[in-house]
Design a protein around this motif. Structure first.
Motif, PDB file in Angstrom:
ATOM      1  N   VAL A 118       0.863  -1.197   0.000  1.00  0.00           N
ATOM      2  CA  VAL A 118       0.000   0.000   0.000  1.00  0.00           C
ATOM      3  C   VAL A 118       0.896   1.243   0.000  1.00  0.00           C
ATOM      4  O   VAL A 118       0.674   2.206  -0.749  1.00  0.00           O
ATOM      5  CB  VAL A 118      -0.957  -0.001   1.213  1.00  0.00           C
ATOM      6  CG1 VAL A 118      -1.752   1.302   1.270  1.00  0.00           C
ATOM      7  CG2 VAL A 118      -1.902  -1.198   1.165  1.00  0.00           C
ATOM      8  N   ARG A 119       1.943   1.219   0.831  1.00  0.00           N
ATOM      9  CA  ARG A 119       2.839   2.368   0.907  1.00  0.00           C
ATOM     10  C   ARG A 119       3.449   2.653  -0.467  1.00  0.00           C
ATOM     11  O   ARG A 119       3.523   3.798  -0.909  1.00  0.00           O
ATOM     12  CB  ARG A 119       3.945   2.088   1.934  1.00  0.00           C
ATOM     13  CG  ARG A 119       4.780   3.316   2.231  1.00  0.00           C
ATOM     14  CD  ARG A 119       5.853   3.028   3.216  1.00  0.00           C
ATOM     15  NE  ARG A 119       6.903   2.221   2.602  1.00  0.00           N
ATOM     16  CZ  ARG A 119       8.108   2.034   3.142  1.00  0.00           C
ATOM     17  NH1 ARG A 119       8.372   2.551   4.319  1.00  0.00           N
ATOM     18  NH2 ARG A 119       9.004   1.307   2.521  1.00  0.00           N
ATOM     19  N   GLU A 136      -0.296   0.826  11.096  1.00  0.00           N
ATOM     20  CA  GLU A 136       1.057   1.316  10.835  1.00  0.00           C
ATOM     21  C   GLU A 136       1.019   2.414   9.764  1.00  0.00           C
ATOM     22  O   GLU A 136       1.679   3.440   9.875  1.00  0.00           O
ATOM     23  CB  GLU A 136       1.929   0.148  10.375  1.00  0.00           C
ATOM     24  CG  GLU A 136       3.397   0.383  10.680  1.00  0.00           C
ATOM     25  CD  GLU A 136       4.185  -0.918  10.743  1.00  0.00           C
ATOM     26  OE1 GLU A 136       3.654  -1.926  11.262  1.00  0.00           O
ATOM     27  OE2 GLU A 136       5.320  -0.918  10.267  1.00  0.00           O
ATOM     28  N   LEU A 137       0.212   2.180   8.717  1.00  0.00           N
ATOM     29  CA  LEU A 137       0.112   3.181   7.648  1.00  0.00           C
ATOM     30  C   LEU A 137      -0.503   4.480   8.171  1.00  0.00           C
ATOM     31  O   LEU A 137      -0.118   5.577   7.748  1.00  0.00           O
ATOM     32  CB  LEU A 137      -0.734   2.616   6.494  1.00  0.00           C
ATOM     33  CG  LEU A 137      -0.049   1.509   5.683  1.00  0.00           C
ATOM     34  CD1 LEU A 137      -1.075   0.680   4.907  1.00  0.00           C
ATOM     35  CD2 LEU A 137       0.984   2.113   4.710  1.00  0.00           C
ATOM     36  N   THR A 138      -1.434   4.355   9.111  1.00  0.00           N
ATOM     37  CA  THR A 138      -2.054   5.549   9.692  1.00  0.00           C
ATOM     38  C   THR A 138      -1.044   6.281  10.551  1.00  0.00           C
ATOM     39  O   THR A 138      -0.898   7.515  10.465  1.00  0.00           O
ATOM     40  CB  THR A 138      -3.293   5.141  10.538  1.00  0.00           C
ATOM     41  OG1 THR A 138      -4.157   4.364   9.704  1.00  0.00           O
ATOM     42  CG2 THR A 138      -4.037   6.351  11.075  1.00  0.00           C
ATOM     43  N   ALA A 139      -0.286   5.520  11.371  1.00  0.00           N
ATOM     44  CA  ALA A 139       0.693   6.148  12.267  1.00  0.00           C
ATOM     45  C   ALA A 139       1.733   6.912  11.449  1.00  0.00           C
ATOM     46  O   ALA A 139       2.240   7.941  11.880  1.00  0.00           O
ATOM     47  CB  ALA A 139       1.379   5.083  13.118  1.00  0.00           C
ATOM     48  N   GLU A 140       2.041   6.449  10.256  1.00  0.00           N
ATOM     49  CA  GLU A 140       3.068   7.109   9.440  1.00  0.00           C
ATOM     50  C   GLU A 140       2.461   8.150   8.496  1.00  0.00           C
ATOM     51  O   GLU A 140       3.169   8.700   7.644  1.00  0.00           O
ATOM     52  CB  GLU A 140       3.863   6.059   8.648  1.00  0.00           C
ATOM     53  CG  GLU A 140       4.728   5.230   9.576  1.00  0.00           C
ATOM     54  CD  GLU A 140       5.441   4.087   8.872  1.00  0.00           C
ATOM     55  OE1 GLU A 140       5.503   4.068   7.637  1.00  0.00           O
ATOM     56  OE2 GLU A 140       5.919   3.196   9.590  1.00  0.00           O
ATOM     57  N   GLY A 141       1.163   8.395   8.603  1.00  0.00           N
ATOM     58  CA  GLY A 141       0.550   9.472   7.832  1.00  0.00           C
ATOM     59  C   GLY A 141       0.141   9.083   6.422  1.00  0.00           C
ATOM     60  O   GLY A 141      -0.265   9.933   5.643  1.00  0.00           O
ATOM     61  N   PHE A 142       0.254   7.814   6.039  1.00  0.00           N
ATOM     62  CA  PHE A 142      -0.155   7.414   4.693  1.00  0.00           C
ATOM     63  C   PHE A 142      -1.679   7.315   4.594  1.00  0.00           C
ATOM     64  O   PHE A 142      -2.263   7.670   3.583  1.00  0.00           O
ATOM     65  CB  PHE A 142       0.482   6.070   4.307  1.00  0.00           C
ATOM     66  CG  PHE A 142       1.967   6.171   4.071  1.00  0.00           C
ATOM     67  CD1 PHE A 142       2.459   6.725   2.897  1.00  0.00           C
ATOM     68  CD2 PHE A 142       2.869   5.743   5.029  1.00  0.00           C
ATOM     69  CE1 PHE A 142       3.823   6.836   2.675  1.00  0.00           C
ATOM     70  CE2 PHE A 142       4.232   5.856   4.817  1.00  0.00           C
ATOM     71  CZ  PHE A 142       4.712   6.406   3.642  1.00  0.00           C
ATOM     72  N   LEU A 143      -2.297   6.825   5.664  1.00  0.00           N
ATOM     73  CA  LEU A 143      -3.758   6.710   5.662  1.00  0.00           C
ATOM     74  C   LEU A 143      -4.357   7.621   6.725  1.00  0.00           C
ATOM     75  O   LEU A 143      -3.728   7.889   7.752  1.00  0.00           O
ATOM     76  CB  LEU A 143      -4.180   5.259   5.946  1.00  0.00           C
ATOM     77  CG  LEU A 143      -3.734   4.205   4.918  1.00  0.00           C
ATOM     78  CD1 LEU A 143      -4.325   2.839   5.295  1.00  0.00           C
ATOM     79  CD2 LEU A 143      -4.158   4.584   3.497  1.00  0.00           C
ATOM     80  N   THR A 170     -11.811   4.831   5.369  1.00  0.00           N
ATOM     81  CA  THR A 170     -10.374   5.162   5.432  1.00  0.00           C
ATOM     82  C   THR A 170      -9.939   5.767   4.103  1.00  0.00           C
ATOM     83  O   THR A 170     -10.282   5.262   3.036  1.00  0.00           O
ATOM     84  CB  THR A 170      -9.569   3.876   5.713  1.00  0.00           C
ATOM     85  OG1 THR A 170     -10.022   3.344   6.947  1.00  0.00           O
ATOM     86  CG2 THR A 170      -8.079   4.156   5.811  1.00  0.00           C
ATOM     87  N   TYR A 171      -9.172   6.873   4.173  1.00  0.00           N
ATOM     88  CA  TYR A 171      -8.722   7.601   2.983  1.00  0.00           C
ATOM     89  C   TYR A 171      -7.200   7.638   2.932  1.00  0.00           C
ATOM     90  O   TYR A 171      -6.535   7.558   3.975  1.00  0.00           O
ATOM     91  CB  TYR A 171      -9.241   9.049   3.045  1.00  0.00           C
ATOM     92  CG  TYR A 171     -10.737   9.143   2.842  1.00  0.00           C
ATOM     93  CD1 TYR A 171     -11.252   9.567   1.615  1.00  0.00           C
ATOM     94  CD2 TYR A 171     -11.614   8.803   3.867  1.00  0.00           C
ATOM     95  CE1 TYR A 171     -12.625   9.635   1.422  1.00  0.00           C
ATOM     96  CE2 TYR A 171     -12.977   8.866   3.691  1.00  0.00           C
ATOM     97  CZ  TYR A 171     -13.490   9.290   2.452  1.00  0.00           C
ATOM     98  OH  TYR A 171     -14.832   9.355   2.271  1.00  0.00           O
ATOM     99  N   VAL A 172      -6.709   7.814   1.730  1.00  0.00           N
ATOM    100  CA  VAL A 172      -5.277   8.101   1.608  1.00  0.00           C
ATOM    101  C   VAL A 172      -5.079   9.549   2.039  1.00  0.00           C
ATOM    102  O   VAL A 172      -5.869  10.423   1.677  1.00  0.00           O
ATOM    103  CB  VAL A 172      -4.806   7.913   0.140  1.00  0.00           C
ATOM    104  CG1 VAL A 172      -3.335   8.281  -0.005  1.00  0.00           C
ATOM    105  CG2 VAL A 172      -5.053   6.490  -0.319  1.00  0.00           C
ATOM    106  N   GLY A 173      -4.049   9.809   2.856  1.00  0.00           N
ATOM    107  CA  GLY A 173      -3.826  11.162   3.385  1.00  0.00           C
ATOM    108  C   GLY A 173      -3.775  12.206   2.275  1.00  0.00           C
ATOM    109  O   GLY A 173      -3.256  11.941   1.189  1.00  0.00           O
ATOM    110  N   ARG A 174      -4.308  13.419   2.571  1.00  0.00           N
ATOM    111  CA  ARG A 174      -4.388  14.496   1.564  1.00  0.00           C
ATOM    112  C   ARG A 174      -3.002  14.930   1.075  1.00  0.00           C
ATOM    113  O   ARG A 174      -2.830  15.375  -0.059  1.00  0.00           O
ATOM    114  CB  ARG A 174      -5.090  15.719   2.170  1.00  0.00           C
ATOM    115  CG  ARG A 174      -6.580  15.557   2.263  1.00  0.00           C
ATOM    116  CD  ARG A 174      -7.264  16.346   1.109  1.00  0.00           C
ATOM    117  NE  ARG A 174      -8.665  15.981   1.021  1.00  0.00           N
ATOM    118  CZ  ARG A 174      -9.236  15.435  -0.046  1.00  0.00           C
ATOM    119  NH1 ARG A 174      -8.523  15.203  -1.132  1.00  0.00           N
ATOM    120  NH2 ARG A 174     -10.500  15.122  -0.058  1.00  0.00           N
TER     121      ARG A 174
END
Ligand SMILES: Cc1ncc(COP(=O)(O)O)c(C=O)c1O
Length: 498
Positions: free
Chosen positions: A30-31, A68-75, A83-87
């Motif tokens: 995903v990343r 993990e993806l949320t914690a790193e700002g990707f989601l 759930t969205y991909v970060g702006r």
């Protein structure tokens, strides 16, 4: 058309037999899609239930990856809205789609890149394996005969008691004990009298050539270069913008008179007097005197590359050029690559006193001292008598290997390849008929895993017949026959009639 969120599903491939946990595989993929712009910022992802079902994953696996993806700002999960991909990942699409431009390099970077590709013609010698059964690669010592048990015991002694001296930054000039051992060795073996302060340990002769080029050469300075000669040193000098002055090799070595005619005010002369690389000539006494006179009377320096003087099979080695120099103009470069092994990356420079400080200044900017552990092991190997014993054994081994390879080459390839035993070094020259293109031949053989080097690659001007450099150090005497037969078959396969 699929929505980007739906595309996520088609782009993900999980490997259930991989040792990488599934949640980690999902996270990485995903990343990657977000970073490449394939999943643009703001995209809404399918629901966790859909994803679990489509990908055959448990909810906990999916949530681990998404956390993990949320914690790193990707989601960015939105409460009650999915759930969205970060702006902040918006607009990456364009970047990912534009074709990659070559990186913008400095002039030095560009010139080294083009020199290398000009020389190697886009071919990677790195994949040419010396351990391949049909390899005749020159410049490699016999790895099968290296005394690993002794080496391991000496190294373990230091590893058992890790000290600050062993693990910390080493002395800039290199480990004192190693430099002391070298002073003694070069006095006995090469007739060189020098102080321990004149010796600097480097990570291989190649580093010494680069530092010396930086230290002594400005753009367009003339450099007398043996032709044919050592390619890697040539590139180090060219990279600094030097103008190469190719000098022929005759039966006495480098043609100094040609140098005096073509470029008397050269700044540097590069030479391999004890065994001309790659032809194998020993520089005569008279030629040595002429060369030293030239340097002593003008502004030129001499770089003496003495990479394998240990391996002389006929007669005694002449003293090094450095030992004959009354002007302090010769810089002696030695290496452990041939006498021990190349990945050790240990070499040494013996400098005229006036150059010690300036050399160390550049060395300190480029690098630190090489691994103290390896230096200490090498110093012990020398001080405890293993070094000289190893050299003696290897000399006898290489001589025997050379004899049997010459015999087999003459038996199977007489008329196609002319070989004569060499008095020193680790390779033979197989001389070819004028009509043969040695570079094309070496390449054709390499495609069949038979590795040699073309003499033409070493030449700046073409005045010699074509030839192949054929290493013998890595060919056990009892294998020479089958290796040469494989070479003969490959040559026939390339259309040569033997
Ligand atoms: C002529 C010559 N000099 C020096 C070296 C050694 O270089 P290094 O000490 O960087 O391994 C080589 C390596 O093949 C060589 O062929």
């Amino acid at each position: 058309m699929k929505s980007p969120g739906g595309m996520l599903l088609t782009g993900i491939e999980l490997d259930r037999s991989s040792p990488i946990p599934l949640y980690r595989q999902l996270y990485l993929q995903v990343r990657k899609q977000i970073l490449s712009g394939r999943l643009p910022g703001g995209t809404r992802l399918p629901s966790t239930r859909t994803l679990c079902k489509e990908l055959g994953l448990s909810r906990i696996t999916l949530l681990n990856a998404f956390d993990e993806l949320t914690a790193e700002g990707f989601l960015a999960p939105r409460t009650g809205a999915g759930t969205y991909v970060g702006r902040e990942w918006e607009g990456r699409n364009a970047a990912a789609d534009t074709p990659r431009k070559p990186p913008r390099l400095s002039s030095l970077g560009q010139s080294v890149l083009s020199l290398r590709s000009e020389h190697f013609g886009g071919m990677s010698y790195a994949s040419w394996a010396p351990e391949c059964p049909t390899s005749f690669l020159p410049s490699h010592p016999a790895y099968d005969a290296f005394p690993l048990p002794v080496w391991r015991r000496l190294m373990n002694r230091h590893l058992r008691q890790p000290t600050k001296a062993m693990l910390g930054y080493g002395e800039l000039k290199g480990l004192l004990r190693l430099r002391e051992a070298l002073v003694e060795y070069v006095f006995d073996a090469r007739g060189i009298e020098c102080s321990v302060d004149q010796v600097v340990i480097v990570s291989g002769a190649q580093q010494a050539f680069n530092i010396l080029a930086m230290l002594l050469l400005d753009g367009q300075d003339g450099v007398w270069m043996e032709d044919p000669g050592h390619i890697a040193a040539r590139i180090a000098f060219q990279a600094q913008g030097a103008r190469l002055v190719p000098l022929r090799i005759d039966d006495q070595g480098l043609d100094v008179q040609q140098g005096l005619r073509d470029c008397p005010d050269a700044r540097l002369a590069f030479t391999t007097p004890s065994r001309q690389h790659p032809l194998g000539t020993t520089m005569s006494y008279a030629r040595r005197q002429e060369l030293i006179e030239w340097a002593g009377r003008g502004h030129g320096w001499i770089v003496e590359d003495d990479c394998d003087s240990e391996f002389r099979y006929v007669g005694r080695s002449q003293p090094a050029l450095f030992a004959m120099d009354q002007w302090q103009k010769v810089i002696y470069v030695g290496t452990f690559s041939k006498v021990l092994y190349p990945s050790l990356r240990l070499g040494y420079v013996i400098l005229p006193e006036a150059l010690v400080e300036p050399f160390c200044a550049i060395r300190a900017v480029m690098d630190r001292s090489p691994s103290t552990l390896h230096q200490a092991t090498t110093a012990d190997f020398m001080a405890e008598g293993h070094f000289l014993g190893h050299i003696r054994r290897m000399r006898a081994l290489y001589q025997a290997r050379q004899e049997s390879l010459v015999e087999q080459l003459r038996r199977h390839l007489d008329g196609f390849l002319e070989v004569n035993p060499v008095v020193a070094g680790l390779h033979l020259i197989g001389w070819l008929d004028e009509t043969v293109d040695d570079a094309a031949l070496a390449l054709g053989l390499a495609r069949q895993q038979i590795y040699t080097y073309a003499l033409g690659d070493y030449c700046l001007k073409r005045y010699l017949p074509p030839g192949l450099l054929i290493g013998f150090a890595g060919t056990p005497a009892e294998q020479a026959g089958e290796k040469v037969e494989a070479l003969a078959r490959a040559l026939e396969g390339l259309g040569h009639h033997l």
